[in-house]
Design a protein around this motif. Structure first.
Motif, PDB file in Angstrom:
ATOM      1  N   LYS A 464      10.896 -10.397   1.905  1.00 36.06           N
ATOM      2  CA  LYS A 464      11.514 -11.102   3.926  1.00 36.06           C
ATOM      3  C   LYS A 464      10.575 -11.240   4.678  1.00 36.06           C
ATOM      4  O   LYS A 464      10.110 -12.009   5.827  1.00 36.06           O
ATOM      5  CB  LYS A 464      12.223 -10.089   4.547  1.00 36.06           C
ATOM      6  N   LYS A 465       8.889 -11.353   3.545  1.00 38.73           N
ATOM      7  CA  LYS A 465       8.024 -12.435   4.956  1.00 38.73           C
ATOM      8  C   LYS A 465       8.273 -10.868   5.771  1.00 38.73           C
ATOM      9  O   LYS A 465       7.215 -11.598   7.015  1.00 38.73           O
ATOM     10  CB  LYS A 465       7.815 -13.121   5.132  1.00 38.73           C
ATOM     11  N   ASN A 466       7.746  -9.900   5.781  1.00 37.91           N
ATOM     12  CA  ASN A 466       7.493  -8.785   6.585  1.00 37.91           C
ATOM     13  C   ASN A 466       6.248  -7.279   5.720  1.00 37.91           C
ATOM     14  O   ASN A 466       6.799  -6.150   5.563  1.00 37.91           O
ATOM     15  CB  ASN A 466       9.095  -7.984   6.623  1.00 37.91           C
ATOM     16  N   PRO A 467       5.422  -7.630   6.444  1.00 33.95           N
ATOM     17  CA  PRO A 467       4.141  -7.239   5.801  1.00 33.95           C
ATOM     18  C   PRO A 467       4.416  -5.437   6.312  1.00 33.95           C
ATOM     19  O   PRO A 467       3.732  -5.068   5.369  1.00 33.95           O
ATOM     20  CB  PRO A 467       2.712  -7.534   5.677  1.00 33.95           C
ATOM     21  N   ALA A 468       4.800  -5.337   7.798  1.00 31.71           N
ATOM     22  CA  ALA A 468       4.488  -4.486   7.931  1.00 31.71           C
ATOM     23  C   ALA A 468       5.684  -3.363   7.237  1.00 31.71           C
ATOM     24  O   ALA A 468       4.827  -2.116   7.265  1.00 31.71           O
ATOM     25  CB  ALA A 468       4.455  -4.457   9.286  1.00 31.71           C
ATOM     26  N   LYS A 469       6.984  -3.603   7.306  1.00 31.39           N
ATOM     27  CA  LYS A 469       7.574  -2.624   6.909  1.00 31.39           C
ATOM     28  C   LYS A 469       7.216  -2.812   5.422  1.00 31.39           C
ATOM     29  O   LYS A 469       7.669  -1.659   4.668  1.00 31.39           O
ATOM     30  CB  LYS A 469       8.950  -2.762   7.300  1.00 31.39           C
ATOM     31  N   ALA A 470       6.625  -3.703   4.737  1.00 26.24           N
ATOM     32  CA  ALA A 470       6.321  -3.528   3.252  1.00 26.24           C
ATOM     33  C   ALA A 470       5.577  -2.682   3.084  1.00 26.24           C
ATOM     34  O   ALA A 470       5.307  -2.000   2.107  1.00 26.24           O
ATOM     35  CB  ALA A 470       6.221  -4.969   2.318  1.00 26.24           C
ATOM     36  N   LYS A 471       4.207  -2.358   3.925  1.00 29.06           N
ATOM     37  CA  LYS A 471       3.342  -1.737   3.741  1.00 29.06           C
ATOM     38  C   LYS A 471       3.194  -0.187   4.375  1.00 29.06           C
ATOM     39  O   LYS A 471       2.920   0.392   3.342  1.00 29.06           O
ATOM     40  CB  LYS A 471       2.109  -1.779   4.670  1.00 29.06           C
ATOM     41  N   SER A 472       4.241   0.101   4.867  1.00 29.42           N
ATOM     42  CA  SER A 472       4.917   1.210   5.140  1.00 29.42           C
ATOM     43  C   SER A 472       6.041   1.064   3.813  1.00 29.42           C
ATOM     44  O   SER A 472       5.879   2.909   3.613  1.00 29.42           O
ATOM     45  CB  SER A 472       6.216   1.489   6.348  1.00 29.42           C
ATOM     46  N   SER A 473       6.732   0.821   3.718  1.00 33.46           N
ATOM     47  CA  SER A 473       7.425   1.716   1.877  1.00 33.46           C
ATOM     48  C   SER A 473       6.799   1.841   0.821  1.00 33.46           C
ATOM     49  O   SER A 473       6.726   2.633   0.262  1.00 33.46           O
ATOM     50  CB  SER A 473       8.948   0.365   1.858  1.00 33.46           C
ATOM     51  N   PHE A 474       5.703   0.990   0.473  1.00 30.29           N
ATOM     52  CA  PHE A 474       4.816   1.103  -0.298  1.00 30.29           C
ATOM     53  C   PHE A 474       4.078   2.115  -0.322  1.00 30.29           C
ATOM     54  O   PHE A 474       4.286   3.200  -0.914  1.00 30.29           O
ATOM     55  CB  PHE A 474       4.482  -0.088  -0.701  1.00 30.29           C
ATOM     56  N   ASN A 475       3.735   2.645   1.256  1.00 30.65           N
ATOM     57  CA  ASN A 475       2.551   3.846   1.368  1.00 30.65           C
ATOM     58  C   ASN A 475       3.345   5.064   1.384  1.00 30.65           C
ATOM     59  O   ASN A 475       3.525   6.076   0.755  1.00 30.65           O
ATOM     60  CB  ASN A 475       1.746   3.767   3.064  1.00 30.65           C
ATOM     61  N   LEU A 476       4.702   5.221   1.981  1.00 28.85           N
ATOM     62  CA  LEU A 476       5.189   5.692   1.829  1.00 28.85           C
ATOM     63  C   LEU A 476       5.855   6.105  -0.136  1.00 28.85           C
ATOM     64  O   LEU A 476       5.911   7.152  -0.060  1.00 28.85           O
ATOM     65  CB  LEU A 476       6.917   5.039   2.735  1.00 28.85           C
ATOM     66  N   ALA A 477       6.706   5.166  -0.617  1.00 26.27           N
ATOM     67  CA  ALA A 477       6.129   5.909  -2.166  1.00 26.27           C
ATOM     68  C   ALA A 477       4.704   6.674  -2.717  1.00 26.27           C
ATOM     69  O   ALA A 477       4.868   7.135  -3.483  1.00 26.27           O
ATOM     70  CB  ALA A 477       6.383   5.023  -3.251  1.00 26.27           C
ATOM     71  N   ILE A 478       3.368   5.966  -1.770  1.00 32.37           N
ATOM     72  CA  ILE A 478       2.685   6.791  -3.006  1.00 32.37           C
ATOM     73  C   ILE A 478       2.630   8.089  -2.417  1.00 32.37           C
ATOM     74  O   ILE A 478       1.995   9.102  -2.955  1.00 32.37           O
ATOM     75  CB  ILE A 478       1.747   5.340  -2.396  1.00 32.37           C
ATOM     76  N   GLY A 479       2.793   8.446  -0.953  1.00 29.35           N
ATOM     77  CA  GLY A 479       3.474   9.234  -0.317  1.00 29.35           C
ATOM     78  C   GLY A 479       3.612  10.145  -1.177  1.00 29.35           C
ATOM     79  O   GLY A 479       3.635  11.639  -0.308  1.00 29.35           O
ATOM     80  N   MET A 480       5.010   9.877  -2.261  1.00 31.96           N
ATOM     81  CA  MET A 480       5.694  11.203  -2.496  1.00 31.96           C
ATOM     82  C   MET A 480       4.928  11.924  -4.031  1.00 31.96           C
ATOM     83  O   MET A 480       4.582  10.878  -4.458  1.00 31.96           O
ATOM     84  CB  MET A 480       6.774  10.819  -3.051  1.00 31.96           C
ATOM     85  N   ARG A 481       4.908  13.261  -4.095  1.00 31.22           N
ATOM     86  CA  ARG A 481       3.485  13.616  -5.190  1.00 31.22           C
ATOM     87  C   ARG A 481       5.206  14.523  -5.991  1.00 31.22           C
ATOM     88  O   ARG A 481       6.158  15.190  -5.554  1.00 31.22           O
ATOM     89  CB  ARG A 481       2.819  14.494  -4.353  1.00 31.22           C
ATOM     90  N   ASP A 482       4.540  14.945  -6.865  1.00 30.48           N
ATOM     91  CA  ASP A 482       5.255  15.452  -7.976  1.00 30.48           C
ATOM     92  C   ASP A 482       6.312  15.606  -8.273  1.00 30.48           C
ATOM     93  O   ASP A 482       7.931  16.196  -8.236  1.00 30.48           O
ATOM     94  CB  ASP A 482       5.339  17.373  -7.349  1.00 30.48           C
ATOM     95  N   HIS A 483       7.063  13.858  -8.685  1.00 32.42           N
ATOM     96  CA  HIS A 483       8.642  13.922  -9.321  1.00 32.42           C
ATOM     97  C   HIS A 483       8.111  13.302 -10.415  1.00 32.42           C
ATOM     98  O   HIS A 483       7.577  12.840 -10.909  1.00 32.42           O
ATOM     99  CB  HIS A 483       9.014  12.903  -8.694  1.00 32.42           C
ATOM    100  N   GLU A 484       9.349  13.234 -11.232  1.00 27.63           N
ATOM    101  CA  GLU A 484       8.837  11.779 -12.758  1.00 27.63           C
ATOM    102  C   GLU A 484       8.419  10.437 -12.213  1.00 27.63           C
ATOM    103  O   GLU A 484       8.675  10.128 -10.821  1.00 27.63           O
ATOM    104  CB  GLU A 484      10.694  11.809 -12.873  1.00 27.63           C
ATOM    105  N   GLN A 485       7.901  10.287 -13.121  1.00 29.08           N
ATOM    106  CA  GLN A 485       7.835   8.462 -13.356  1.00 29.08           C
ATOM    107  C   GLN A 485       6.708   8.751 -11.956  1.00 29.08           C
ATOM    108  O   GLN A 485       6.292   7.402 -11.527  1.00 29.08           O
ATOM    109  CB  GLN A 485       8.589   7.563 -13.606  1.00 29.08           C
ATOM    110  N   GLU A 486       5.667   9.199 -11.662  1.00 27.16           N
ATOM    111  CA  GLU A 486       5.042   9.516 -10.255  1.00 27.16           C
ATOM    112  C   GLU A 486       3.737   8.386 -10.711  1.00 27.16           C
ATOM    113  O   GLU A 486       3.369   7.472  -9.679  1.00 27.16           O
ATOM    114  CB  GLU A 486       4.307  11.004 -10.034  1.00 27.16           C
ATOM    115  N   ASN A 487       3.109   8.776 -11.524  1.00 23.85           N
ATOM    116  CA  ASN A 487       1.874   7.814 -12.075  1.00 23.85           C
ATOM    117  C   ASN A 487       1.695   6.030 -11.914  1.00 23.85           C
ATOM    118  O   ASN A 487       1.588   5.203 -11.372  1.00 23.85           O
ATOM    119  CB  ASN A 487       1.189   8.111 -13.560  1.00 23.85           C
ATOM    120  N   SER A 488       3.820   5.656 -12.841  1.00 21.18           N
ATOM    121  CA  SER A 488       3.406   4.263 -12.662  1.00 21.18           C
ATOM    122  C   SER A 488       4.751   3.801 -11.481  1.00 21.18           C
ATOM    123  O   SER A 488       4.620   2.394 -11.029  1.00 21.18           O
ATOM    124  CB  SER A 488       4.688   3.890 -14.004  1.00 21.18           C
TER     125      SER A 488
END
Length: 502
Positions: A464-488
């Motif tokens: 959608k060409k919304n880099p701010a929200k895209a960045k926020s979402s990607f960082n949210l995923a990175i911030g989650m820990r100790d779950h299945e498939q964490e590395n990938s």
């Protein structure tokens, strides 16, 4: 794109021209990719490995100093090990590596095949070794292959095949998740770039048929299809694989595998089943039990319970270490759909106690075998989605509502499954709402639904060409820990951040 096939005469002419050009360029060299060697090479890529062995043995007897022989012998071992998945055979055949490298290294230094062949042998053993978790040794071999190819590219800039190995190395290293292999490679100072690797392989696949290196087309396409589907998870994996494999002869079992695998991975299940049902067969071909496993996956993804026949056959014929846990998991699901809870439980015990966890699918299978019994409706929606049956998957989900699920785990999965289906149907806003609900319900659990939902949200905002929200979402995923498939999942999020410059 219309299907293009070389006639037998044209192919023979092309091989002969290639051999003539090669022999004239290296005069007295012992890297003679003659007609017999080219025929052996072609047989390897049709997975007619016994035919290739016979041709190589004849060449070895006629020209014992031809260093293309150990090069081809390694190809046979590589594809034999890929099709058998046998760790014991890997350990038995590994001892051949050093003798082959020694013979090739001592040969003509003016041939582009001297360094190239050594690089390919190192790379092939690294790729096999990595399947069994020997990451440091694999990293060392990848580093050696990269050094040899870089040197060869400087010495022989017109030798197009350098791009095959360099493209593969760039793509694989550039997409590696954080982990032991990546850290091992970093000790050698090796860095890669996924897009650079993709560009190199795409250019090679496009241009080889127009060059004297046309005989290496199948190998290039094999590597490119692997990178597109398994490394880059590219949305163009299906289209490009079908495009580039169209010119490969239908007698190639490797073509059948590539097409069926990529079709199955990318939601073209009916096509995958048709390809596998019509695969070339006979005693000339290398046994390839994985194709039964793949047929089982494809059948079950359309909720065809005859999939059990193919899973059973895989367990009977497979002598390798991978996909055993995952096969038992799928057999357990079939039992569940049949209402046989006791058989389901028995298969989960087998999934826990049999096989290994070298492969990601087996690691995930073990996680699921240790988890509570899945909800049948959510499982059916998951399988139908994986098979590309989006409307049917949505129908199954719409038959339920979130209040029907008692556990937060099932609620999170329900919203995640809705999100994935609506996402693929192009209903972005609905998908975003579904993903947010999956995160809200699942962010504190070990299951992958919340983290993966955050990645998918990032991709939608990126589109959608919304880099701010895209960045926020990607960082949210990175911030989650100790779950299945964490590395990938973390790696996928980091790739997204690189794409948007985050």
């Amino acid at each position: 794109m219309p299907q293009i096939k070389l006639s037998a005469i044209n192919r023979i002419f092309c091989f002969a021209l290639f051999a003539l050009l090669l022999s004239s360029s290296i005069a007295k060299a012992n890297f003679d990719f003659n007609a017999n060697c080219l025929k052996a090479y072609q047989s390897i890529f049709e997975l007619k490995l016994n035919t290739a062995r016979q041709l190589i043995a004849a060449e070895k007897k006629a020209h014992p100093n031809n260093s293309i022989v150990p090069f081809l012998e390694n190809y046979v071992d590589y594809y034999y090990l890929l099709t058998t998945e046998s760790k014991s055979e890997f350990e038995r055949l590994e001892s051949n590596k050093d003798d082959r490298l020694d013979q090739i290294n001592e040969d003509d230094k003016n041939s582009p095949y001297r360094l190239y062949a050594q690089a390919q042998i190192n790379l092939q053993w690294a790729l096999i070794r990595g399947r069994y978790g020997s990451y440091f040794s694999a990293a060392r071999e990848i580093n050696k292959a990269n050094t040899l190819l870089q040197e060869n590219a400087k010495k022989f800039p017109g030798f197009h095949l350098n791009s095959m190995g360099l493209g593969l190395i760039n793509a694989v290293i550039g997409a590696l998740p954080d982990g032991f292999l990546k850290s091992s490679l970093s000790t050698f100072g090796l860095k890669g770039n996924l897009q650079t690797g993709l560009n190199m392989l795409d250019k090679l696949a496009e241009n080889l048929p127009k060059s004297t290196y046309e005989p290496f087309y199948e190998e290039t396409v094999f590597n490119y299809a692997y990178v597109l589907s398994d490394v880059a998870h590219s949305p163009s994996a299906y289209a490009k694989t079908m495009k580039y494999t169209a010119r490969i002869a239908d007698s190639s079992l490797l073509k059948c595998y590539l097409q069926a695998y990529v079709c199955s991975r990318n939601g073209h299940t009916d096509e995958a089943i048709s390809i596998l049902a019509n695969k070339p067969s006979g005693s000339a071909y290398q046994a390839f039990p994985y194709l039964d496993y793949l047929m089982g996956i494809a059948k079950l993804n359309k909720l065809d319970l005859t999939a059990s026949t193919y899973f059973d056959r895989y367990l009977q014929t497979n002598k390798g270490v991978n996909y055993v846990k995952d096969t038992y998991l799928h057999l357990g699901w079939i039992a569940l759909f049949k209402g046989d809870d006791s058989s389901y439980s028995a298969f989960m015990v087998k999934a826990k106690n049999n096989g290994y966890t070298y492969h990601g699918r087996d690691k995930q299978a073990l996680n699921e075998a240790n988890s509570p019994m899945p909800n049948k409706d959510l499982l059916k929606a998951r399988l139908l989605f994986d098979g590309g049956y989006l409307t049917k998957a949505l129908d199954h989900l719409n038959d339920s509502k979130v209040e029907d699920f008692s556990s937060l785990k099932d609620k999170a999965e329900y919203f995640y499954r809705l999100g994935r289906v609506n996402d693929d149907l192009g209903k972005d806003d609905t998908a975003l709402s579904n993903y947010q609900n999956a995160i809200n319900n699942g962010k504190t659990f070990k299951y992958y639904y919340a983290a993966k939902a955050a990645v998918q949200m990032g991709k939608i905002y990126e589109k959608k060409k919304n880099p701010a929200k895209a960045k926020s979402s990607f960082n949210l995923a990175i911030g989650m820990r100790d779950h299945e498939q964490e590395n990938s999942i973390e790696n996928e999020a980091k790739q997204g951040l690189r794409r948007i410059g985050g």
